[in-house]
Design a protein around this motif. Structure first.
Motif, mmCIF file in Angstrom:
data_model
loop_
_atom_site.group_PDB
_atom_site.id
_atom_site.type_symbol
_atom_site.label_atom_id
_atom_site.label_comp_id
_atom_site.label_asym_id
_atom_site.label_seq_id
_atom_site.Cartn_x
_atom_site.Cartn_y
_atom_site.Cartn_z
ATOM 1 N N PHE A 176 42.790 66.048 -28.537
ATOM 2 C CA PHE A 176 43.163 64.672 -28.294
ATOM 3 C C PHE A 176 44.679 64.548 -28.241
ATOM 4 C CE2 PHE A 176 38.903 64.582 -29.850
ATOM 5 C CZ PHE A 176 38.303 63.678 -28.996
ATOM 6 N N PRO A 177 45.187 63.612 -27.436
ATOM 7 C CA PRO A 177 46.647 63.511 -27.290
ATOM 8 C C PRO A 177 47.342 63.231 -28.616
ATOM 9 C CG PRO A 177 45.508 61.764 -26.074
ATOM 10 C CD PRO A 177 44.474 62.696 -26.545
ATOM 11 N N VAL A 178 48.409 63.953 -28.837
ATOM 12 C CA VAL A 178 49.199 63.773 -30.060
ATOM 13 C C VAL A 178 50.124 62.575 -29.865
ATOM 14 C CG1 VAL A 178 50.869 64.856 -31.604
ATOM 15 C CG2 VAL A 178 49.110 66.254 -30.520
ATOM 16 N N PRO A 179 50.055 61.577 -30.762
ATOM 17 C CA PRO A 179 50.952 60.425 -30.597
ATOM 18 C C PRO A 179 52.410 60.819 -30.798
ATOM 19 C CG PRO A 179 49.814 60.313 -32.698
ATOM 20 C CD PRO A 179 49.211 61.453 -31.947
ATOM 21 N N GLU A 180 53.277 60.059 -30.173
ATOM 22 C CA GLU A 180 54.708 60.358 -30.275
ATOM 23 C C GLU A 180 55.431 59.262 -31.046
ATOM 24 O OE1 GLU A 180 56.548 61.413 -26.656
ATOM 25 O OE2 GLU A 180 55.193 63.103 -26.340
ATOM 26 N N PHE A 181 56.563 59.649 -31.609
ATOM 27 C CA PHE A 181 57.379 58.690 -32.350
ATOM 28 C C PHE A 181 58.083 57.768 -31.370
ATOM 29 C CE2 PHE A 181 57.771 62.287 -35.551
ATOM 30 C CZ PHE A 181 56.780 61.771 -36.362
ATOM 31 N N GLY A 182 57.803 56.478 -31.462
ATOM 32 C CA GLY A 182 58.451 55.521 -30.575
ATOM 33 C C GLY A 182 59.573 54.797 -31.299
ATOM 34 N N GLU A 183 60.104 53.780 -30.638
ATOM 35 C CA GLU A 183 61.214 53.041 -31.239
ATOM 36 C C GLU A 183 60.756 52.120 -32.356
ATOM 37 O OE1 GLU A 183 63.513 51.041 -28.311
ATOM 38 O OE2 GLU A 183 64.412 52.884 -27.554
ATOM 39 N N HIS A 184 59.502 51.639 -32.266
ATOM 40 C CA HIS A 184 59.020 50.702 -33.278
ATOM 41 C C HIS A 184 57.805 51.227 -34.025
ATOM 42 C CE1 HIS A 184 61.784 47.867 -31.528
ATOM 43 N NE2 HIS A 184 61.272 48.135 -30.340
ATOM 44 N N GLY A 185 57.182 52.275 -33.510
ATOM 45 C CA GLY A 185 55.987 52.805 -34.157
ATOM 46 C C GLY A 185 55.463 53.959 -33.334
ATOM 47 N N LEU A 186 54.200 54.334 -33.571
ATOM 48 C CA LEU A 186 53.650 55.447 -32.815
ATOM 49 C C LEU A 186 53.250 54.979 -31.425
ATOM 50 C CD1 LEU A 186 51.440 57.164 -35.526
ATOM 51 C CD2 LEU A 186 53.532 58.039 -34.528
ATOM 52 N N GLU A 187 53.441 55.858 -30.458
ATOM 53 C CA GLU A 187 53.045 55.539 -29.094
ATOM 54 C C GLU A 187 52.118 56.613 -28.565
ATOM 55 O OE1 GLU A 187 56.682 54.951 -26.994
ATOM 56 O OE2 GLU A 187 57.113 53.134 -28.085
ATOM 57 N N PRO A 188 50.921 56.275 -28.116
ATOM 58 C CA PRO A 188 50.332 54.930 -28.165
ATOM 59 C C PRO A 188 49.855 54.589 -29.571
ATOM 60 C CG PRO A 188 48.756 56.478 -27.294
ATOM 61 C CD PRO A 188 50.018 57.255 -27.497
ATOM 62 N N ALA A 189 49.596 53.295 -29.810
ATOM 63 C CA ALA A 189 49.177 52.863 -31.143
ATOM 64 C C ALA A 189 47.774 53.338 -31.472
ATOM 65 C CB ALA A 189 49.262 51.346 -31.255
ATOM 66 N N GLN A 190 46.972 53.601 -30.447
ATOM 67 C CA GLN A 190 45.645 54.180 -30.662
ATOM 68 C C GLN A 190 45.198 54.868 -29.377
ATOM 69 O OE1 GLN A 190 45.301 50.408 -31.181
ATOM 70 N NE2 GLN A 190 45.137 50.169 -28.967
ATOM 71 N N ASN A 191 44.230 55.765 -29.531
ATOM 72 C CA ASN A 191 43.650 56.416 -28.365
ATOM 73 C C ASN A 191 42.469 55.557 -27.910
ATOM 74 O OD1 ASN A 191 42.442 58.037 -26.501
ATOM 75 N ND2 ASN A 191 42.344 59.843 -27.805
ATOM 76 N N ASP A 192 42.649 54.884 -26.778
ATOM 77 C CA ASP A 192 41.625 53.932 -26.335
ATOM 78 C C ASP A 192 40.317 54.609 -25.956
ATOM 79 O OD1 ASP A 192 43.078 51.585 -26.754
ATOM 80 O OD2 ASP A 192 44.206 51.887 -24.908
ATOM 81 N N GLU A 193 40.365 55.923 -25.693
ATOM 82 C CA GLU A 193 39.139 56.647 -25.332
ATOM 83 C C GLU A 193 38.154 56.678 -26.489
ATOM 84 O OE1 GLU A 193 38.756 58.814 -22.273
ATOM 85 O OE2 GLU A 193 40.177 57.274 -21.639
ATOM 86 N N ILE A 194 38.687 56.813 -27.717
ATOM 87 C CA ILE A 194 37.784 56.964 -28.855
ATOM 88 C C ILE A 194 37.842 55.795 -29.822
ATOM 89 C CG2 ILE A 194 37.636 59.476 -28.831
ATOM 90 C CD1 ILE A 194 39.788 59.427 -31.066
ATOM 91 N N PHE A 195 38.932 55.063 -29.829
ATOM 92 C CA PHE A 195 39.040 53.939 -30.765
ATOM 93 C C PHE A 195 38.773 52.645 -30.016
ATOM 94 C CE2 PHE A 195 41.485 50.604 -32.953
ATOM 95 C CZ PHE A 195 40.886 50.669 -34.190
#
Lengths: 204, 192
Positions: A176-195
């Motif tokens: 599953f895609p590893v979230p990245e550190f964004g300017e305000h939080g994690l990007e993306p905030a969730q994986n829409d495929e599974i959540f």
């Protein structure tokens, strides 16, 4: 095979089984968890493996220190946003078939830190979770119950046909895609495929 | 040592140093000294060398947001040839500021805590205070924490980086006006 016939045969000393049953019986009794603790729940997880609660009775005594050798990830504790990419990366490194138990209020929803700025609101936003355990922290009995629930799930999984287990379907992802550190939080905030965000479900 | 004595000593030994005694009205009566930021480093040196405040146990910060003040002013005006007293309400915005708080102890004299504060002029553009890490090494990580969570810039800090949040994070979560990213679906649901 008919269950009554099987019982009848076993009375005559004949043991009948299917390959699927035998295979799952072996799998469910040798689930090796990953040595992986995040917070206070990890202490309960450690206690579960020790002599008093003795997780070894269920075939899970070998905690593997490498994700390459592990079948089960017990997300035991608070997943901070800084830790979340590493958790997903560890999950991606595990070979199939792999399972996830989200242990405790933090791992399933963010728990008491949900309204904070630094804690992920449940690990199921990024990886598929098989068993959720509430509690803060859950008692070792609760973890054992979750473990038995997982064993039940493994033993009912099919190896062939349309309803076969997730890891046997080639088209379904195992990473599953590893979230990245964004300017305000994690990007993306969730994986829409599974959540499935309840808001989006409501909106259709 | 009483805070008044420390204040007098600081003002006497450092020319131009302004020290204000901030009174804490609660039963703990933990009063503190507000030192102007230009002389913060000199005052810290004097506290350490002259007054044996050799241990800095805690560094933290406080965010004081802009607040609105209402003043009622009575003015006399002549209306229709008759002098009348008219009450006017004037609203003024008092600019907020950021404050760093240091708790100092003296191991030598078995004394403390002495609480000192440094204040920034405002909370948006000029958010710098002198770093006291050159004086007390134990302040290093805690000043980094205040930089990370409050956005206070410490001039003269040897290694001013974020310590809890990641590089590239732009917010300061402990500020009063911080808004977390809208990833809380339950919150949205509750509001309807």
């Amino acid at each position: 095979m008919d269950q009554d016939l099987k019982t009848e045969l076993s009375k005559h000393g004949i043991f009948a089984t299917t390959f699927e049953e035998l295979y799952n019986w072996g799998r469910k009794n040798s689930v090796w968890p990953l040595t992986f603790g995040l917070a206070c729940c990890a202490i309960e997880m450690i206690a579960t493996t020790m002599a008093r609660y003795d997780l070894a009775r269920f075939g899970a005594e070998v905690f593997r220190p490498s994700p390459r050798q592990a079948d089960l990830m017990i997300v035991s504790g608070t997943v901070t946003k800084k830790m979340a990419p590493q958790v997903v990366r560890l999950y991606n490194q595990m070979p199939e078939p792999k399972y996830v138990i989200a242990m405790g209020a933090c791992a399933i929803s963010g728990g008491p830190f949900r309204d904070g700025y630094n804690v992920l609101k449940g690990i199921d936003r990024y990886i598929p979770v098989d068993v959720h355990i509430p509690g803060c922290p859950p008692r070792p009995e609760a973890l054992i119950h979750a473990f038995m629930t997982l064993q039940e799930k493994i033993s009912t999984q099919h190896l062939t046909g349309e309803a076969r287990a997730r890891h046997l379907k080639a088209e379904l992802p195992s990473e599953f895609p590893v979230p990245e550190f964004g300017e305000h939080g994690l990007e993306p905030a969730q994986n829409d495929e599974i959540f499935h965000n309840p808001l989006k479900v409501l909106q259709g | 040592m009483m805070l008044e004595e420390i204040r007098n000593r600081l003002q006497a030994d450092i020319p131009g140093c302004q020290v204000e005694l901030v009174v804490n009205g609660s039963p703990s009566a933990q009063n503190s000294l507000l030192i102007d930021r230009q002389h913060g480093l000199a005052a810290a040196r004097l506290l350490r060398e002259g007054l044996q405040m050799d241990f800095c146990s805690n560094v933290t910060a406080v965010d004081w947001p802009d607040r609105e003040q209402t003043n009622k002013v009575k003015t006399k005006q002549i209306v229709d040839g008759v002098e009348k007293e008219i009450e006017q309400t004037i609203k003024t915005t008092v600019p907020g500021y950021l404050e760093v708080v240091y708790h100092l102890f003296s191991m030598t004299n078995k004394d403390g805590p002495v609480v000192i504060r440094l204040r920034t002029p405002n909370r948006t553009e000029d958010v710098a205070v002198p770093s006291l890490t050159p004086v007390w090494r134990s302040a290093e990580f805690q000043e980094r924490e205040a930089f990370d969570l409050y956005g206070i810039v410490f001039d003269g800090h040897p290694d001013l980086r974020r310590i809890l949040m990641w590089e590239g994070f732009t917010d300061h979560p402990m500020r009063k006006d911080y808004v977390p990213p809208p990833d809380d679906d339950l919150e949205i649901l509750r509001e309807g």
